[in-house]
Design a protein around this motif. Structure first.
Motif, PDB file in Angstrom:
ATOM      1  N   PHE A  14      20.431  51.473  -6.209  1.00  0.00           N
ATOM      2  CA  PHE A  14      20.431  52.895  -6.538  1.00  0.00           C
ATOM      3  C   PHE A  14      21.019  53.666  -5.363  1.00  0.00           C
ATOM      4  O   PHE A  14      20.619  53.447  -4.210  1.00  0.00           O
ATOM      5  CB  PHE A  14      18.999  53.394  -6.790  1.00  0.00           C
ATOM      6  CG  PHE A  14      18.300  52.685  -7.908  1.00  0.00           C
ATOM      7  CD1 PHE A  14      18.409  53.151  -9.211  1.00  0.00           C
ATOM      8  CD2 PHE A  14      17.541  51.552  -7.669  1.00  0.00           C
ATOM      9  CE1 PHE A  14      17.767  52.505 -10.250  1.00  0.00           C
ATOM     10  CE2 PHE A  14      16.883  50.898  -8.698  1.00  0.00           C
ATOM     11  CZ  PHE A  14      17.003  51.382  -9.994  1.00  0.00           C
ATOM     12  N   THR A  15      21.962  54.549  -5.673  1.00  0.00           N
ATOM     13  CA  THR A  15      22.566  55.391  -4.644  1.00  0.00           C
ATOM     14  C   THR A  15      22.649  56.812  -5.181  1.00  0.00           C
ATOM     15  O   THR A  15      22.375  57.056  -6.358  1.00  0.00           O
ATOM     16  CB  THR A  15      23.981  54.904  -4.276  1.00  0.00           C
ATOM     17  OG1 THR A  15      24.801  54.953  -5.446  1.00  0.00           O
ATOM     18  CG2 THR A  15      23.965  53.491  -3.711  1.00  0.00           C
ATOM     19  N   GLY A  16      23.054  57.727  -4.341  1.00  0.00           N
ATOM     20  CA  GLY A  16      23.213  59.098  -4.790  1.00  0.00           C
ATOM     21  C   GLY A  16      23.493  60.018  -3.625  1.00  0.00           C
ATOM     22  O   GLY A  16      23.619  59.589  -2.472  1.00  0.00           O
ATOM     23  N   ALA A  18      22.926  62.479  -0.690  1.00  0.00           N
ATOM     24  CA  ALA A  18      21.877  62.511   0.327  1.00  0.00           C
ATOM     25  C   ALA A  18      20.879  63.627   0.041  1.00  0.00           C
ATOM     26  O   ALA A  18      21.228  64.688  -0.473  1.00  0.00           O
ATOM     27  CB  ALA A  18      22.486  62.700   1.709  1.00  0.00           C
ATOM     28  N   GLN A  19      19.628  63.344   0.343  1.00  0.00           N
ATOM     29  CA  GLN A  19      18.595  64.368   0.222  1.00  0.00           C
ATOM     30  C   GLN A  19      17.637  64.221   1.397  1.00  0.00           C
ATOM     31  O   GLN A  19      17.459  63.140   1.931  1.00  0.00           O
ATOM     32  CB  GLN A  19      17.869  64.289  -1.109  1.00  0.00           C
ATOM     33  CG  GLN A  19      17.091  63.022  -1.355  1.00  0.00           C
ATOM     34  CD  GLN A  19      16.444  63.019  -2.735  1.00  0.00           C
ATOM     35  OE1 GLN A  19      16.682  63.866  -3.557  1.00  0.00           O
ATOM     36  NE2 GLN A  19      15.612  62.043  -2.964  1.00  0.00           N
ATOM     37  N   PHE A  20      17.046  65.317   1.802  1.00  0.00           N
ATOM     38  CA  PHE A  20      16.109  65.317   2.925  1.00  0.00           C
ATOM     39  C   PHE A  20      16.744  64.679   4.156  1.00  0.00           C
ATOM     40  O   PHE A  20      16.101  63.938   4.885  1.00  0.00           O
ATOM     41  CB  PHE A  20      14.800  64.623   2.538  1.00  0.00           C
ATOM     42  CG  PHE A  20      14.188  65.203   1.294  1.00  0.00           C
ATOM     43  CD1 PHE A  20      13.525  66.421   1.337  1.00  0.00           C
ATOM     44  CD2 PHE A  20      14.308  64.569   0.075  1.00  0.00           C
ATOM     45  CE1 PHE A  20      12.983  66.975   0.196  1.00  0.00           C
ATOM     46  CE2 PHE A  20      13.760  65.121  -1.073  1.00  0.00           C
ATOM     47  CZ  PHE A  20      13.103  66.329  -1.014  1.00  0.00           C
ATOM     48  N   ASP A  21      18.031  64.964   4.343  1.00  0.00           N
ATOM     49  CA  ASP A  21      18.788  64.484   5.509  1.00  0.00           C
ATOM     50  C   ASP A  21      18.900  62.965   5.585  1.00  0.00           C
ATOM     51  O   ASP A  21      19.055  62.410   6.662  1.00  0.00           O
ATOM     52  CB  ASP A  21      18.208  65.042   6.815  1.00  0.00           C
ATOM     53  CG  ASP A  21      18.290  66.550   6.876  1.00  0.00           C
ATOM     54  OD1 ASP A  21      19.280  67.106   6.360  1.00  0.00           O
ATOM     55  OD2 ASP A  21      17.355  67.172   7.410  1.00  0.00           O
ATOM     56  N   HIS A  22      18.803  62.292   4.452  1.00  0.00           N
ATOM     57  CA  HIS A  22      18.922  60.832   4.421  1.00  0.00           C
ATOM     58  C   HIS A  22      19.802  60.428   3.249  1.00  0.00           C
ATOM     59  O   HIS A  22      19.711  61.006   2.166  1.00  0.00           O
ATOM     60  CB  HIS A  22      17.548  60.180   4.260  1.00  0.00           C
ATOM     61  CG  HIS A  22      16.654  60.387   5.431  1.00  0.00           C
ATOM     62  ND1 HIS A  22      16.712  59.595   6.553  1.00  0.00           N
ATOM     63  CD2 HIS A  22      15.698  61.308   5.674  1.00  0.00           C
ATOM     64  CE1 HIS A  22      15.822  60.019   7.425  1.00  0.00           C
ATOM     65  NE2 HIS A  22      15.194  61.057   6.911  1.00  0.00           N
ATOM     66  N   PRO A  23      20.636  59.396   3.452  1.00  0.00           N
ATOM     67  CA  PRO A  23      21.406  58.877   2.315  1.00  0.00           C
ATOM     68  C   PRO A  23      20.446  58.221   1.319  1.00  0.00           C
ATOM     69  O   PRO A  23      19.360  57.774   1.695  1.00  0.00           O
ATOM     70  CB  PRO A  23      22.325  57.830   2.951  1.00  0.00           C
ATOM     71  CG  PRO A  23      21.606  57.407   4.191  1.00  0.00           C
ATOM     72  CD  PRO A  23      20.853  58.619   4.674  1.00  0.00           C
ATOM     73  N   ILE A  24      20.841  58.172   0.063  1.00  0.00           N
ATOM     74  CA  ILE A  24      20.051  57.465  -0.938  1.00  0.00           C
ATOM     75  C   ILE A  24      20.639  56.068  -1.091  1.00  0.00           C
ATOM     76  O   ILE A  24      21.809  55.910  -1.454  1.00  0.00           O
ATOM     77  CB  ILE A  24      20.048  58.213  -2.283  1.00  0.00           C
ATOM     78  CG1 ILE A  24      19.307  59.535  -2.122  1.00  0.00           C
ATOM     79  CG2 ILE A  24      19.413  57.355  -3.369  1.00  0.00           C
ATOM     80  CD1 ILE A  24      19.259  60.379  -3.366  1.00  0.00           C
ATOM     81  N   SER A  25      19.823  55.063  -0.765  1.00  0.00           N
ATOM     82  CA  SER A  25      20.240  53.672  -0.908  1.00  0.00           C
ATOM     83  C   SER A  25      18.992  52.793  -0.916  1.00  0.00           C
ATOM     84  O   SER A  25      18.356  52.582   0.118  1.00  0.00           O
ATOM     85  CB  SER A  25      21.171  53.250   0.225  1.00  0.00           C
ATOM     86  OG  SER A  25      21.640  51.934  -0.001  1.00  0.00           O
ATOM     87  N   TYR A  26      18.643  52.335  -2.110  1.00  0.00           N
ATOM     88  CA  TYR A  26      17.479  51.472  -2.275  1.00  0.00           C
ATOM     89  C   TYR A  26      17.726  50.537  -3.446  1.00  0.00           C
ATOM     90  O   TYR A  26      18.652  50.728  -4.218  1.00  0.00           O
ATOM     91  CB  TYR A  26      16.191  52.287  -2.441  1.00  0.00           C
ATOM     92  CG  TYR A  26      16.162  53.192  -3.656  1.00  0.00           C
ATOM     93  CD1 TYR A  26      15.361  52.885  -4.748  1.00  0.00           C
ATOM     94  CD2 TYR A  26      16.907  54.358  -3.718  1.00  0.00           C
ATOM     95  CE1 TYR A  26      15.318  53.720  -5.865  1.00  0.00           C
ATOM     96  CE2 TYR A  26      16.866  55.194  -4.822  1.00  0.00           C
ATOM     97  CZ  TYR A  26      16.073  54.857  -5.886  1.00  0.00           C
ATOM     98  OH  TYR A  26      16.036  55.683  -6.992  1.00  0.00           O
TER      99      TYR A  26
END
Length: 152
Positions: A14-16, A18-26
């Motif tokens: 899962f990506t997307g 960035a939110q809350f100053d962090h990239p989305i990658s899990y």
């Protein structure tokens, strides 16, 4: 199954934005799902990466197996952080449905076991920062996928 040696699992990335100053990658993998509403999932976060903002619609227990996971609770009306908890490896938590949050893997990432109980079939809602529901995940596709794998 040894959860610390998890290379044989079917991982979904899962990506997307960035939110809350962090990239989305899990990454997520289904370990088991049952018709009675129980589902066991293994998730891993890349280092210093977040998951999407979401709300669990099922009761959930989690156990941090490796790394650390920071959970940030969000007030949808204000968009502001209302709480932050850092969970090191070994931390177990059980929560009722309903809280809005995101999770961030630590400097080495995180590996977390989740057990959900969803007798209604509803698991989680992915949310926009303004509270709109972007997606709604249910047991149905998980159970169908399991049935296909067992039939082959």
């Amino acid at each position: 199954m040894n959860l610390l040696k998890h290379d044989g699992l079917r991982w979904k990335h899962f990506t997307g934005e960035a939110q809350f100053d962090h990239p989305i990658s899990y990454w997520g993998a289904v370990l088991d799902a049952r018709e009675d509403g129980h589902v066991d999932l293994l998730y891993r976060w890349d280092p210093d990466s977040a998951c999407h903002l979401h709300r669990h619609t099922a009761a959930i227990s989690s156990l941090v197996l490796e790394g650390e996971l920071t959970v940030i609770d969000i007030d949808l009306e204000t968009g502001e952080e209302t709480g932050r908890v850092v969970k090191p490896a070994g931390t177990w938590v059980h929560k009722a449905p309903g809280d809005v949050h995101t999770e961030i893997g630590g400097p080495e990432g995180a590996l977390v076991l989740f057990n959900l109980y969803a007798p209604s079939g509803s698991l989680v809602e992915g949310l926009a920062k303004d509270g709109r529901v972007l997606d709604h995940q249910t047991m149905e596709p998980i159970l169908k996928s399991k049935a296909r794998r067992e039939a082959s």
